[in-house]
Enzyme design. Structure first.
Site, PDB file in Angstrom:
ATOM      1  CB  THR A  66      16.011  32.278  16.470  1.00 13.02           C
ATOM      2  OG1 THR A  66      16.004  32.434  17.877  1.00 13.02           O
ATOM      3  CG2 THR A  66      14.545  32.464  16.118  1.00 13.02           C
ATOM      4  CE  LYS A  70      19.903  29.986  17.646  1.00  9.42           C
ATOM      5  NZ  LYS A  70      20.875  30.291  18.631  1.00  9.42           N
ATOM      6  CG  ASN A  91      23.600  32.147  14.585  1.00  2.64           C
ATOM      7  OD1 ASN A  91      24.312  31.952  13.548  1.00  2.64           O
ATOM      8  ND2 ASN A  91      23.616  32.968  15.566  1.00  2.64           N
ATOM      9  CG  ASP A 106      24.915  32.273  19.081  1.00  2.00           C
ATOM     10  OD1 ASP A 106      24.552  33.413  18.493  1.00  2.00           O
ATOM     11  OD2 ASP A 106      24.047  31.511  18.942  1.00  2.00           O
ATOM     12  N   GLY A 130      27.030  26.246  33.149  1.00  2.00           N
ATOM     13  CA  GLY A 130      25.764  25.875  32.201  1.00  2.00           C
ATOM     14  C   GLY A 130      26.229  25.006  30.971  1.00  2.00           C
ATOM     15  N   GLY A 132      24.137  24.143  28.198  1.00  2.00           N
ATOM     16  CA  GLY A 132      23.230  24.079  26.984  1.00  2.00           C
ATOM     17  C   GLY A 132      23.744  24.582  25.583  1.00  2.00           C
ATOM     18  CB  ALA A 134      23.940  29.888  25.345  1.00  2.00           C
ATOM     19  CG  LEU A 231      26.059  33.967  26.712  1.00  2.00           C
ATOM     20  CD1 LEU A 231      27.294  34.075  27.501  1.00  2.00           C
ATOM     21  CD2 LEU A 231      25.691  32.558  26.496  1.00  2.00           C
ATOM     22  CE1 TYR A 233      18.684  40.505  24.983  1.00  2.00           C
ATOM     23  CE2 TYR A 233      20.374  38.798  24.400  1.00  2.00           C
ATOM     24  CZ  TYR A 233      19.214  39.028  24.369  1.00  2.00           C
ATOM     25  OH  TYR A 233      18.317  38.633  23.088  1.00  2.00           O
ATOM     26  N   GLY A 254      25.305  40.083  28.389  1.00  2.00           N
ATOM     27  CA  GLY A 254      25.396  39.439  27.138  1.00  2.00           C
ATOM     28  C   GLY A 254      24.971  40.409  25.796  1.00  2.00           C
TER      29      GLY A 254
HETATM   30  P1  NAP Z   1      19.283  25.941  26.848  1.00  2.00           P
HETATM   31  O1  NAP Z   1      20.073  25.152  25.698  1.00  2.00           O
HETATM   32  O2  NAP Z   1      17.947  25.624  27.218  1.00  2.00           O
HETATM   33  O3  NAP Z   1      20.301  25.656  28.290  1.00  2.00           O
HETATM   34  C1  NAP Z   1      19.929  26.323  29.457  1.00  2.00           C
HETATM   35  C2  NAP Z   1      21.035  26.091  30.591  1.00  2.00           C
HETATM   36  O4  NAP Z   1      20.437  26.734  31.511  1.00  2.00           O
HETATM   37  C3  NAP Z   1      21.413  24.451  30.653  1.00  2.00           C
HETATM   38  O5  NAP Z   1      22.784  24.489  31.163  1.00  2.00           O
HETATM   39  C4  NAP Z   1      20.474  24.293  31.975  1.00  2.00           C
HETATM   40  O6  NAP Z   1      20.849  23.212  32.933  1.00  2.00           O
HETATM   41  C5  NAP Z   1      20.663  25.626  32.743  1.00  2.00           C
HETATM   42  N1  NAP Z   1      19.595  25.917  33.638  1.00  2.00           N
HETATM   43  C6  NAP Z   1      18.249  26.156  33.374  1.00  2.00           C
HETATM   44  N2  NAP Z   1      17.504  26.414  34.493  1.00  2.00           N
HETATM   45  C7  NAP Z   1      18.407  26.193  35.697  1.00  2.00           C
HETATM   46  C8  NAP Z   1      18.052  26.058  37.083  1.00  2.00           C
HETATM   47  N3  NAP Z   1      16.918  26.393  37.353  1.00  2.00           N
HETATM   48  N4  NAP Z   1      19.087  25.891  37.761  1.00  2.00           N
HETATM   49  C9  NAP Z   1      20.400  25.638  37.216  1.00  2.00           C
HETATM   50  N5  NAP Z   1      20.694  25.551  35.639  1.00  2.00           N
HETATM   51  C10 NAP Z   1      19.545  25.694  35.038  1.00  2.00           C
HETATM   52  O7  NAP Z   1      19.410  27.517  26.635  1.00  2.00           O
HETATM   53  P2  NAP Z   1      20.575  28.441  25.764  1.00  2.00           P
HETATM   54  O8  NAP Z   1      20.130  28.553  24.385  1.00  2.00           O
HETATM   55  O9  NAP Z   1      21.953  27.670  26.406  1.00  2.00           O
HETATM   56  O10 NAP Z   1      20.507  29.819  26.477  1.00  2.00           O
HETATM   57  C11 NAP Z   1      21.059  29.970  27.710  1.00  2.00           C
HETATM   58  C12 NAP Z   1      21.044  31.502  28.112  1.00  2.00           C
HETATM   59  O11 NAP Z   1      21.702  32.261  27.260  1.00  2.00           O
HETATM   60  C13 NAP Z   1      19.564  32.109  27.939  1.00  2.00           C
HETATM   61  O12 NAP Z   1      19.402  33.114  29.035  1.00  2.00           O
HETATM   62  C14 NAP Z   1      19.919  32.769  26.646  1.00  2.00           C
HETATM   63  O13 NAP Z   1      19.005  34.079  26.699  1.00  2.00           O
HETATM   64  C15 NAP Z   1      21.219  33.226  26.762  1.00  2.00           C
HETATM   65  N6  NAP Z   1      21.975  33.662  25.392  1.00  2.00           N
HETATM   66  C16 NAP Z   1      22.120  34.838  25.161  1.00  2.00           C
HETATM   67  C17 NAP Z   1      22.866  35.163  23.867  1.00  2.00           C
HETATM   68  C18 NAP Z   1      23.539  36.202  23.583  1.00  2.00           C
HETATM   69  O14 NAP Z   1      23.629  36.745  22.465  1.00  2.00           O
HETATM   70  N7  NAP Z   1      23.663  37.174  24.625  1.00  2.00           N
HETATM   71  C19 NAP Z   1      22.959  34.048  23.023  1.00  2.00           C
HETATM   72  C20 NAP Z   1      22.412  32.789  23.210  1.00  2.00           C
HETATM   73  C21 NAP Z   1      21.702  32.475  24.314  1.00  2.00           C
HETATM   74  P3  NAP Z   1      20.567  21.728  32.481  1.00  2.00           P
HETATM   75  O15 NAP Z   1      21.517  21.262  31.373  1.00  2.00           O
HETATM   76  O16 NAP Z   1      20.387  21.104  33.990  1.00  2.00           O
HETATM   77  O17 NAP Z   1      18.959  21.714  32.035  1.00  2.00           O
END
Ligand code: NAP
Length: 289
Positions: A66, A70, A91, A106, A130, A132, A134, A231, A233, A254
């Protein structure tokens, strides 16, 4: 009962104490009668190569990886599964007789969660909020499993463009929209929502400490023909899901993705069917629902 035959699976991350995987996986090992134990270990970034090299040395069955490791683990694998190559992150590691095989569960987890609620991706037009890590797992999963078009909205346009390019390389149509097009209610963005039947919220908005925030999607664009998958939860219903539900959309959080990434990893390590409902119950109990 841990004894001298117990085999270990480890979680490599920093931090790890928030992780629900030890509870979920140890319950699954117990229920299936496997003499395995899952331990969360905090590994500093400077030590990740040593930790990965220890997996075959210590005879561990495998590992979960994690944040923040990763990506760093990718070049340390002997074999990489296709999903993992495309997502650019590992992962799950399987120790196959000393060979380290890297997976990313994932994508599979997300697609299995969609299947649980009866969603069929073939031929669909979808919206992804988004771009990022995920989001990458989500779009790779959907692109490999038959969606027709992926429409990406992200605050940083460059990241959305890079993700869209990758989708196009997989032979799937992809479009990029400015985040501001949601606020200005642009016609092209509205049309993308009209044409889509799935909206996947992959940003960190809605997750603590941003639990009061949500993407600026005009709520009138959400209807009962949309499935909205967030996503996040925890909390179980983000502000975005709450508003989407009130607009008539079907909503899902999620937890299913979290569950099925773990189920898929369990199956890779053990080659046994995972006790899915038990694992779901463990997560639900822990998250208080
Ligand atoms: P990440 O790589 O840091 O990406 C974050 C994303 O959120 C980017 O698209 C970012 O946009 C956007 N963002 C952050 N703050 C923002 C804001 N104030 N306004 C608009 N956009 C914003 O994180 P990640 O790993 O993708 O995770 C994202 C979410 O998915 C988290 O909440 C995580 O807990 C969840 N998740 C859930 C699972 C599951 O199993 N359910 C698995 C993985 C992740 P920019 O590109 O502009 O920064």
């Amino acid at each position: 009962m841990i004894n001298s035959h117990t085999q270990a699976v480890v979680l490599l991350g920093d931090p790890v104490t928030h992780s629900l995987s030890p509870l979920m996986q140890n319950a699954a090992f117990k229920a299936t009668g496997l003499n395995c134990a899952y331990l969360a270990t905090r590994v500093k970034q400077t030590d990740i190569a040593i930790a990965v090299a220890a997996i075959p040395v210590l005879g561990f069955v495998g590992a979960n990886v994690t944040v923040p490791h990763k990506k760093a683990v990718l070049p340390l694998m002997d074999v990489l599964h296709q999903d993992c190559q495309l997502i650019g992150a590992v992962n799950t590691i399987v120790n196959d007789n000393g060979k380290l095989k890297g997976y990313n569960t994932d994508s599979e987890g997300f697609m299995r969660a969609l299947g649980d609620v009866g969603y069929q991706p073939e031929g669909a037009r979808v919206i992804v909020l988004g771009a990022g890590g995920a989001a990458r797992a989500v779009v790779v999963g959907m692109a490999l499993r038959g969606v027709k078009e992926i429409n990406i909205f992200n605050r940083s346009r460059a990241k959305a463009v890079a993700l869209a390019r990758q989708v196009q390389e997989l032979g799937v149509s992809a479009n990029v929209y400015d985040w501001s097009s949601l606020i200005t209610e642009s016609d092209s963005a509205r049309q993308a929502f009209i044409n889509a039947n799935l909206i996947v919220q992959t940003t960190s908005l809605g997750m603590p400490p941003m639990e009061s925030e949500y993407p600026p999607v005009p709520l009138k664009w959400l209807t009962d023909k949309h499935l909205v998958y967030d996503l996040v939860y925890n909390p179980p219903e983000t502000k975005f899901l709450n508003k989407a539900r009130q607009s008539g959309a079907k909503t899902v959080n999620g937890l299913g993705m979290l569950l099925y990434q773990g189920v898929t990893a369990f199956e890779l390590w053990t080659r046994c069917a995972a006790p899915v409902e038990l694992m779901r119950t463990v997560l639900r109990n822990e998250l208080g629902r």
